[in-house]
Write an enzyme that holds these catalytic residues in place. Structure first.
Site, PDB file in Angstrom:
ATOM      1  N   LYS A  22       7.426   1.604  -7.977  1.00 24.36           N
ATOM      2  CA  LYS A  22       6.990   0.634  -6.952  1.00 24.36           C
ATOM      3  C   LYS A  22       7.651   0.936  -5.616  1.00 24.36           C
ATOM      4  O   LYS A  22       6.981   0.989  -4.589  1.00 24.36           O
ATOM      5  CB  LYS A  22       7.361  -0.781  -7.404  1.00 24.36           C
ATOM      6  CG  LYS A  22       7.195  -1.823  -6.316  1.00 24.36           C
ATOM      7  CD  LYS A  22       7.551  -3.217  -6.783  1.00 24.36           C
ATOM      8  CE  LYS A  22       9.014  -3.574  -6.649  1.00 24.36           C
ATOM      9  NZ  LYS A  22       9.457  -3.862  -5.270  1.00 24.36           N
ATOM     10  N   ASN A  23       8.966   1.140  -5.625  1.00 22.64           N
ATOM     11  CA  ASN A  23       9.690   1.285  -4.359  1.00 22.64           C
ATOM     12  C   ASN A  23       9.471   2.638  -3.691  1.00 22.64           C
ATOM     13  O   ASN A  23       9.886   2.833  -2.548  1.00 22.64           O
ATOM     14  CB  ASN A  23      11.186   1.035  -4.566  1.00 22.64           C
ATOM     15  CG  ASN A  23      11.483  -0.448  -4.721  1.00 22.64           C
ATOM     16  OD1 ASN A  23      10.590  -1.286  -4.616  1.00 22.64           O
ATOM     17  ND2 ASN A  23      12.746  -0.770  -4.996  1.00 22.64           N
ATOM     18  N   CYS A 116      14.685 -14.331   1.601  1.00 24.05           N
ATOM     19  CA  CYS A 116      14.120 -14.317   0.259  1.00 24.05           C
ATOM     20  C   CYS A 116      15.210 -14.785  -0.679  1.00 24.05           C
ATOM     21  O   CYS A 116      16.354 -14.991  -0.261  1.00 24.05           O
ATOM     22  CB  CYS A 116      13.589 -12.937  -0.116  1.00 24.05           C
ATOM     23  SG  CYS A 116      14.854 -11.767  -0.509  1.00 24.05           S
ATOM     24  N   ARG A 121      18.425 -10.928   4.273  1.00 28.96           N
ATOM     25  CA  ARG A 121      17.687  -9.671   4.440  1.00 28.96           C
ATOM     26  C   ARG A 121      17.009  -9.510   5.801  1.00 28.96           C
ATOM     27  O   ARG A 121      15.776  -9.448   5.901  1.00 28.96           O
ATOM     28  CB  ARG A 121      16.675  -9.505   3.312  1.00 28.96           C
ATOM     29  CG  ARG A 121      17.343  -9.411   1.958  1.00 28.96           C
ATOM     30  CD  ARG A 121      16.370  -9.272   0.834  1.00 28.96           C
ATOM     31  NE  ARG A 121      15.960  -7.902   0.604  1.00 28.96           N
ATOM     32  CZ  ARG A 121      15.157  -7.529  -0.380  1.00 28.96           C
ATOM     33  NH1 ARG A 121      14.690  -8.414  -1.209  1.00 28.96           N
ATOM     34  NH2 ARG A 121      14.832  -6.273  -0.548  1.00 28.96           N
ATOM     35  N   ASP A 124      16.958  -6.225  11.500  1.00 27.66           N
ATOM     36  CA  ASP A 124      17.491  -5.836  12.815  1.00 27.66           C
ATOM     37  C   ASP A 124      17.672  -4.321  12.954  1.00 27.66           C
ATOM     38  O   ASP A 124      17.499  -3.771  14.038  1.00 27.66           O
ATOM     39  CB  ASP A 124      18.827  -6.563  13.068  1.00 27.66           C
ATOM     40  CG  ASP A 124      19.834  -6.335  11.949  1.00 27.66           C
ATOM     41  OD1 ASP A 124      19.461  -6.516  10.774  1.00 27.66           O
ATOM     42  OD2 ASP A 124      20.981  -5.960  12.233  1.00 27.66           O
ATOM     43  N   ASP A 304      19.464  -3.115  -8.104  1.00 31.46           N
ATOM     44  CA  ASP A 304      18.263  -3.519  -8.855  1.00 31.46           C
ATOM     45  C   ASP A 304      18.455  -3.434 -10.372  1.00 31.46           C
ATOM     46  O   ASP A 304      17.561  -3.812 -11.129  1.00 31.46           O
ATOM     47  CB  ASP A 304      17.061  -2.660  -8.433  1.00 31.46           C
ATOM     48  CG  ASP A 304      16.519  -3.075  -7.065  1.00 31.46           C
ATOM     49  OD1 ASP A 304      16.963  -4.106  -6.532  1.00 31.46           O
ATOM     50  OD2 ASP A 304      15.645  -2.359  -6.535  1.00 31.46           O
ATOM     51  N   ARG A 396       5.059  -8.522 -10.091  1.00 32.08           N
ATOM     52  CA  ARG A 396       5.213  -7.778  -8.839  1.00 32.08           C
ATOM     53  C   ARG A 396       5.735  -6.380  -9.113  1.00 32.08           C
ATOM     54  O   ARG A 396       5.489  -5.462  -8.330  1.00 32.08           O
ATOM     55  CB  ARG A 396       6.204  -8.494  -7.910  1.00 32.08           C
ATOM     56  CG  ARG A 396       5.675  -9.776  -7.297  1.00 32.08           C
ATOM     57  CD  ARG A 396       6.665 -10.294  -6.280  1.00 32.08           C
ATOM     58  NE  ARG A 396       7.187  -9.189  -5.512  1.00 32.08           N
ATOM     59  CZ  ARG A 396       8.437  -9.073  -5.079  1.00 32.08           C
ATOM     60  NH1 ARG A 396       9.305 -10.031  -5.320  1.00 32.08           N
ATOM     61  NH2 ARG A 396       8.824  -8.028  -4.400  1.00 32.08           N
TER      62      ARG A 396
END
Ligand code: UD1
Length: 416
Positions: A22-23, A116, A121, A124, A304, A396
């Site tokens: 996914k990432n 979130c 998160r 910037d 993760d 997700r």
């Protein structure tokens, strides 16, 4: 809302195929915005986040074709460089369209993703980098509005290691005028996969995988075909699921080369792990040893995988100290694990987990993607039935989770 019902106690065994990451897929699909030629991606996982991103790209004027795990994107008709709040709010990674849109269109309006569950998160660093490359960036009405005739290569330094920040700036720099150097760059394998895709599209990039990435901007990029790398977090999650049940599994279509820190900990816990070219096998003892860990940017232990390791430590022999250094609020799974009978004490960014002899099934609530995965891992070993609510978080990021677990012998059912 769908729920997942797990009857704990089954020892996992057998073989299952790991999906594309996914990432890696999220930034790589955004890279298609950088060219007017079609780009084809294979091994794209079928996940809610991918669907969200494809819808976002579609409303920008990108033609999307999807067949199984193959996606072709044609951004020749890109006419609306806008990412509206309604789409961005469900998926922070939507910010990954910012760099490519500014680079290709000279303009972008992207909603701020907001906070979130796991922390504030901010973005910037993404903005600071684009400004250093000459973009005029205003944040108004909750949107980042960036404009520039053409980005200019620059020397960029991020205050902390940021994965999507590095990816956004690398994509922007691919079409900039001159050379960009990203210092303190993220070294995650997904950054390298994106760089490989960009190079296949004609970009000039060196150093991806190290903390200094050099990008010599080109006038235009062209079409290409790219296969998405395997999902190292999905891989690690199934390894934990097998380990906690004293199981023995073989995961195919994946590689241990992105997972050294995780495999090291599983071996410390008492598991035997065998790596092949495109597969990993694990067999676990009846009871694991507790393993302490500290999350940090790649190649250290991934944040993760923190929640899943907290789950396996709940029933291990001994005490584990878990330190989270990336996100300020990433222990929400601890209270849910406590509902199953876990002994966890939280002190700031450290969790002290005292292994207990057994967990008991209960109803628990998924709070974010990896927290949900930890509840699945715990549910597999808890006595009796565990019901996990709000599993849209799992959808997700885990492709066909219940089918894959069932193929390994878990007693798991989705209630719709
Ligand atoms: C990515 C991953 C996510 C993973 C995380 C850390 C994707 C789509 N998501 O998220 O699964 O948990 O890396 O490995 O790849 N930060 C700032 N300002 C910024 C950017 C980041 O303060 O402009 C902070 C964040 O709040 C966080 C830390 O930097 O504390 C690292 O975040 P980052 O690496 O950017 O995470 P993501 O790229 O969002």
């Amino acid at each position: 809302m769908d729920k997942l019902l797990i009857e704990g106690g089954a020892r996992l065994s057998g073989e299952v195929a790991i999906s594309g990451a996914k990432n890696a897929a999220l930034p790589i699909l955004c890279a298609a915005l950088l060219t007017a030629e079609p780009v084809t991606f294979t091994n794209v996982p079928q996940l809610k986040d991918i669907g969200t991103l494809l819808a976002l790209l579609g409303q920008m004027g990108v033609k999307v074709e999807r067949a199984g795990d193959t996606v072709t994107l044609d951004a020749s008709g890109l006419n609306n460089p806008v990412a509206p709040y309604e789409m961005v709010k469900t998926m922070r990674a939507s910010i990954l369209v910012l760099g490519p849109l500014v680079a290709r269109c000279g303009e972008a309006r992207v909603s701020l993703p907001g906070g979130c569950a796991i922390g504030a998160r901010p973005v910037d660093q993404h903005i600071k980098g684009l400004q250093a490359m000459g973009a005029e960036v205003r944040v108004e009405h909750g949107y980042v509005h960036a404009t520039v005739p053409r980005l200019k290569g620059a020397r960029l330094f991020t205050d902390m290691v940021t994965v999507t920040g590095t990816e956004n700036l690398m994509m922007a720099a691919a079409l900039a005028d001159g050379e960009t150097v990203i210092e303190n760059a993220a070294r995650e394998p997904e950054v390298v996969d994106l760089a490989n895709c960009l190079v296949a599209m004609g970009a000039q990039i060196s150093g991806a995988g190290s903390d200094v990435i050099r990008i010599r901007g080109v006038e235009r990029l062209h079409g290409a075909t790219h296969r998405i790398m395997p999902d190292r977090i999905e891989t690690g999650t199934y390894l934990c699921a097998a380990a906690v049940t004293g199981g023995s599994v073989r995961l195919t279509g994946t590689s241990s080369c992105y997972l050294d820190a995780v495999i090291d900990k599983l071996m410390d816990a008492g598991c035997e792990v065998v790596s092949e070219r495109d597969a990993i096998s694990l067999s676990a003892p009846a009871r694991l040893n507790a393993v302490s860990l500290r999350t940090a940017p790649y190649p250290a232990f991934p944040t993760d995988m923190q929640a899943q390791f907290m789950a396996i430590n709940c029933v291990a022999n001994g005490v584990a100290m878990i330190r989270e250094t990336i996100f300020e609020n990433r222990f929400m799974h601890a209270v849910e694990l406590q509902r199953l009978g876990a002994d966890i004490r939280i002190d700031g960014n450290t969790a002290v987990v005292q292994g207990v002899a057994r967990l008991e099934g209960a109803t628990v609530m998924a709070t974010d993607l990896r927290a949900s995965a930890s509840l699945v891992v715990a549910g597999l070993v808890a006595e009796g039935e565990t019901t996990i609510e709000r599993i849209y978080h799992l959808d997700r990021g885990y492709e066909r989770l219940e089918d894959k677990l069932a193929a390994l012998g878990a007693k798991v059912r989705r209630l719709t």
